[in-house]
Scaffold this motif. Structure first.
Motif, PDB file in Angstrom:
ATOM      1  N   ASP A  65       0.863  -1.175   0.000  1.00  0.00           N
ATOM      2  CA  ASP A  65       0.000   0.000   0.000  1.00  0.00           C
ATOM      3  C   ASP A  65       0.906   1.233   0.000  1.00  0.00           C
ATOM      4  O   ASP A  65       2.130   1.084  -0.039  1.00  0.00           O
ATOM      5  N   LYS A  66       0.304   2.400   0.069  1.00  0.00           N
ATOM      6  CA  LYS A  66       1.114   3.614   0.089  1.00  0.00           C
ATOM      7  C   LYS A  66       0.900   4.352   1.401  1.00  0.00           C
ATOM      8  O   LYS A  66      -0.222   4.430   1.902  1.00  0.00           O
ATOM      9  N   CYS A  67       1.993   4.897   1.943  1.00  0.00           N
ATOM     10  CA  CYS A  67       1.887   5.724   3.147  1.00  0.00           C
ATOM     11  C   CYS A  67       0.995   6.909   2.815  1.00  0.00           C
ATOM     12  O   CYS A  67       1.182   7.571   1.795  1.00  0.00           O
ATOM     13  N   SER A  68       0.009   7.183   3.673  1.00  0.00           N
ATOM     14  CA  SER A  68      -0.930   8.243   3.331  1.00  0.00           C
ATOM     15  C   SER A  68      -0.329   9.633   3.516  1.00  0.00           C
ATOM     16  O   SER A  68      -0.915  10.613   3.100  1.00  0.00           O
ATOM     17  N   ARG A  69       0.875   9.719   4.131  1.00  0.00           N
ATOM     18  CA  ARG A  69       1.514  11.037   4.257  1.00  0.00           C
ATOM     19  C   ARG A  69       2.584  11.266   3.200  1.00  0.00           C
ATOM     20  O   ARG A  69       2.631  12.315   2.572  1.00  0.00           O
ATOM     21  N   CYS A  70       3.479  10.289   3.003  1.00  0.00           N
ATOM     22  CA  CYS A  70       4.607  10.541   2.095  1.00  0.00           C
ATOM     23  C   CYS A  70       4.477   9.756   0.791  1.00  0.00           C
ATOM     24  O   CYS A  70       5.299   9.918  -0.107  1.00  0.00           O
ATOM     25  N   LEU A  71       3.460   8.922   0.672  1.00  0.00           N
ATOM     26  CA  LEU A  71       3.139   8.177  -0.551  1.00  0.00           C
ATOM     27  C   LEU A  71       4.175   7.109  -0.933  1.00  0.00           C
ATOM     28  O   LEU A  71       4.143   6.596  -2.041  1.00  0.00           O
ATOM     29  N   GLU A  72       5.127   6.814  -0.042  1.00  0.00           N
ATOM     30  CA  GLU A  72       6.070   5.730  -0.318  1.00  0.00           C
ATOM     31  C   GLU A  72       5.353   4.386  -0.182  1.00  0.00           C
ATOM     32  O   GLU A  72       4.374   4.264   0.566  1.00  0.00           O
ATOM     33  N   VAL A  78      -2.125  -7.634   7.280  1.00  0.00           N
ATOM     34  CA  VAL A  78      -3.553  -7.604   7.592  1.00  0.00           C
ATOM     35  C   VAL A  78      -3.983  -9.017   7.941  1.00  0.00           C
ATOM     36  O   VAL A  78      -3.651  -9.970   7.236  1.00  0.00           O
ATOM     37  N   SER A  79      -4.702  -9.164   9.052  1.00  0.00           N
ATOM     38  CA  SER A  79      -5.234 -10.489   9.357  1.00  0.00           C
ATOM     39  C   SER A  79      -6.678 -10.355   9.809  1.00  0.00           C
ATOM     40  O   SER A  79      -7.103  -9.296  10.276  1.00  0.00           O
ATOM     41  N   SER A 121     -10.774  -5.594   7.626  1.00  0.00           N
ATOM     42  CA  SER A 121      -9.719  -5.453   8.635  1.00  0.00           C
ATOM     43  C   SER A 121      -8.617  -4.495   8.198  1.00  0.00           C
ATOM     44  O   SER A 121      -7.613  -4.352   8.893  1.00  0.00           O
ATOM     45  N   LEU A 122      -8.785  -3.879   7.044  1.00  0.00           N
ATOM     46  CA  LEU A 122      -7.750  -2.940   6.589  1.00  0.00           C
ATOM     47  C   LEU A 122      -7.622  -1.780   7.567  1.00  0.00           C
ATOM     48  O   LEU A 122      -8.623  -1.293   8.079  1.00  0.00           O
ATOM     49  N   PRO A 123      -6.388  -1.339   7.827  1.00  0.00           N
ATOM     50  CA  PRO A 123      -6.233  -0.178   8.714  1.00  0.00           C
ATOM     51  C   PRO A 123      -6.840   1.062   8.059  1.00  0.00           C
ATOM     52  O   PRO A 123      -6.809   1.212   6.843  1.00  0.00           O
ATOM     53  N   MET A 124      -7.420   1.942   8.882  1.00  0.00           N
ATOM     54  CA  MET A 124      -8.042   3.162   8.365  1.00  0.00           C
ATOM     55  C   MET A 124      -6.996   4.044   7.679  1.00  0.00           C
ATOM     56  O   MET A 124      -7.254   4.675   6.682  1.00  0.00           O
ATOM     57  N   LYS A 125      -5.819   4.074   8.256  1.00  0.00           N
ATOM     58  CA  LYS A 125      -4.783   4.956   7.746  1.00  0.00           C
ATOM     59  C   LYS A 125      -3.471   4.201   7.727  1.00  0.00           C
ATOM     60  O   LYS A 125      -3.084   3.612   8.734  1.00  0.00           O
ATOM     61  N   VAL A 126      -2.802   4.215   6.606  1.00  0.00           N
ATOM     62  CA  VAL A 126      -1.522   3.523   6.482  1.00  0.00           C
ATOM     63  C   VAL A 126      -0.395   4.534   6.582  1.00  0.00           C
ATOM     64  O   VAL A 126      -0.391   5.545   5.884  1.00  0.00           O
ATOM     65  N   LEU A 127       0.537   4.277   7.496  1.00  0.00           N
ATOM     66  CA  LEU A 127       1.704   5.146   7.618  1.00  0.00           C
ATOM     67  C   LEU A 127       2.963   4.296   7.534  1.00  0.00           C
ATOM     68  O   LEU A 127       2.979   3.164   8.001  1.00  0.00           O
ATOM     69  N   CYS A 128       4.040   4.834   6.925  1.00  0.00           N
ATOM     70  CA  CYS A 128       5.295   4.083   6.833  1.00  0.00           C
ATOM     71  C   CYS A 128       5.915   3.974   8.220  1.00  0.00           C
ATOM     72  O   CYS A 128       6.588   3.008   8.534  1.00  0.00           O
ATOM     73  N   LYS A 129       5.712   4.980   9.053  1.00  0.00           N
ATOM     74  CA  LYS A 129       6.116   4.956  10.466  1.00  0.00           C
ATOM     75  C   LYS A 129       5.283   6.000  11.187  1.00  0.00           C
ATOM     76  O   LYS A 129       4.785   6.941  10.558  1.00  0.00           O
ATOM     77  N   ASP A 130       5.149   5.845  12.487  1.00  0.00           N
ATOM     78  CA  ASP A 130       4.243   6.720  13.238  1.00  0.00           C
ATOM     79  C   ASP A 130       4.596   8.196  13.088  1.00  0.00           C
ATOM     80  O   ASP A 130       3.724   9.050  13.057  1.00  0.00           O
ATOM     81  N   ASP A 131       5.901   8.482  13.000  1.00  0.00           N
ATOM     82  CA  ASP A 131       6.289   9.891  12.956  1.00  0.00           C
ATOM     83  C   ASP A 131       6.709  10.300  11.543  1.00  0.00           C
ATOM     84  O   ASP A 131       7.578  11.148  11.365  1.00  0.00           O
ATOM     85  N   CYS A 132       6.081   9.696  10.542  1.00  0.00           N
ATOM     86  CA  CYS A 132       6.380  10.072   9.151  1.00  0.00           C
ATOM     87  C   CYS A 132       6.179  11.569   8.989  1.00  0.00           C
ATOM     88  O   CYS A 132       5.157  12.118   9.390  1.00  0.00           O
ATOM     89  N   LYS A 133       7.180  12.225   8.382  1.00  0.00           N
ATOM     90  CA  LYS A 133       7.120  13.694   8.271  1.00  0.00           C
ATOM     91  C   LYS A 133       6.353  14.135   7.029  1.00  0.00           C
ATOM     92  O   LYS A 133       6.097  15.322   6.842  1.00  0.00           O
ATOM     93  N   GLY A 134       6.031  13.190   6.160  1.00  0.00           N
ATOM     94  CA  GLY A 134       5.210  13.531   4.996  1.00  0.00           C
ATOM     95  C   GLY A 134       5.957  14.325   3.934  1.00  0.00           C
ATOM     96  O   GLY A 134       7.191  14.407   3.943  1.00  0.00           O
ATOM     97  N   LEU A 135       5.197  14.899   3.024  1.00  0.00           N
ATOM     98  CA  LEU A 135       5.777  15.656   1.921  1.00  0.00           C
ATOM     99  C   LEU A 135       5.758  17.151   2.238  1.00  0.00           C
ATOM    100  O   LEU A 135       4.845  17.637   2.888  1.00  0.00           O
ATOM    101  N   CYS A 136       6.764  17.852   1.741  1.00  0.00           N
ATOM    102  CA  CYS A 136       6.763  19.315   1.859  1.00  0.00           C
ATOM    103  C   CYS A 136       5.625  19.846   0.985  1.00  0.00           C
ATOM    104  O   CYS A 136       5.530  19.487  -0.186  1.00  0.00           O
TER     105      CYS A 136
END
Ligand SMILES: [Zn+2]
Ligand SMILES: [Zn+2]
Length: 172
Positions: A65-72, A78-79, A121-136
């Motif tokens: 999937d893609k990180c919803s902040r930085c799109l990586e 998922v289970s 069971s998909l997570p509501m929001k996917v992040l690469c890490k909790d403190d992802c700084k996202g895109l400028c």
């Protein structure tokens, strides 16, 4: 994979089945998510009398999937666990909405069942890490990889209003 349930209506006790999850990807009707790792669908099938089976099980996959902040690209585990009862198709009972989705006569379509359960069971929001700084917001650089130095200061609108009043008075 299709699992023929015919014999299980007459078996006492619980039968455990491990069947392959054969879907190519996870599909929600719009988006296909690539499955990068999968394990078999584990099923426990128990005859509970009156032509009914209890079908319990679980399934787990890893999808891309893609990180919803930085799109990586991110790999997300998922289970899902499920528990259904299924009525022997005797022509009298109407199938429930769930059964209509994954039952075809005496056959359980384990792929459809697993797909639906995993979607829920998909997570509501996917992040690469909790403190992802996202895109400028200015130059769209991925801030996890470095700082671009763009001026992204957004003044508080209330402060901006005060500054306007201050400047207006100054001009008088
Ligand atoms: Zn990210
Ligand atoms: Zn920037």
């Amino acid at each position: 994979m299709l699992v023929n349930l015919t014999e299980y209506f007459d078996i006492n006790g619980t039968s455990h089945l491990s069947v392959p999850f054969e879907a190519e990807d996870l599909f929600d009707g719009i988006e296909h998510r690539e499955i990068v790792k999968r394990s078999p669908i584990e099923l426990d099938i128990t005859s509970i009398g009156e032509g009914k089976l209890e079908i319990k099980g679980d399934v787990s996959i890893t999808l891309k999937d893609k990180c919803s902040r930085c799109l990586e690209d991110v790999e997300v585990e998922v289970s899902a666990s499920f528990d259904y009862s299924v009525v022997k198709p005797d022509g009298y009972h109407e199938l429930s909405d769930d059964e209509q989705l994954f039952m075809d006569g005496y056959s359980l379509n384990a792929d459809i069942l697993a797909n639906n359960e995993l979607l829920m069971s998909l997570p509501m929001k996917v992040l690469c890490k909790d403190d992802c700084k996202g895109l400028c917001p200015v130059c769209f650089i991925n801030r996890n990889h470095g700082n671009c130095g763009c001026d992204t200061f957004v003044p508080d609108p209330r402060m901006a209003a005060l500054t306007d009043i201050f400047n207006a008075n100054k001009e008088v």
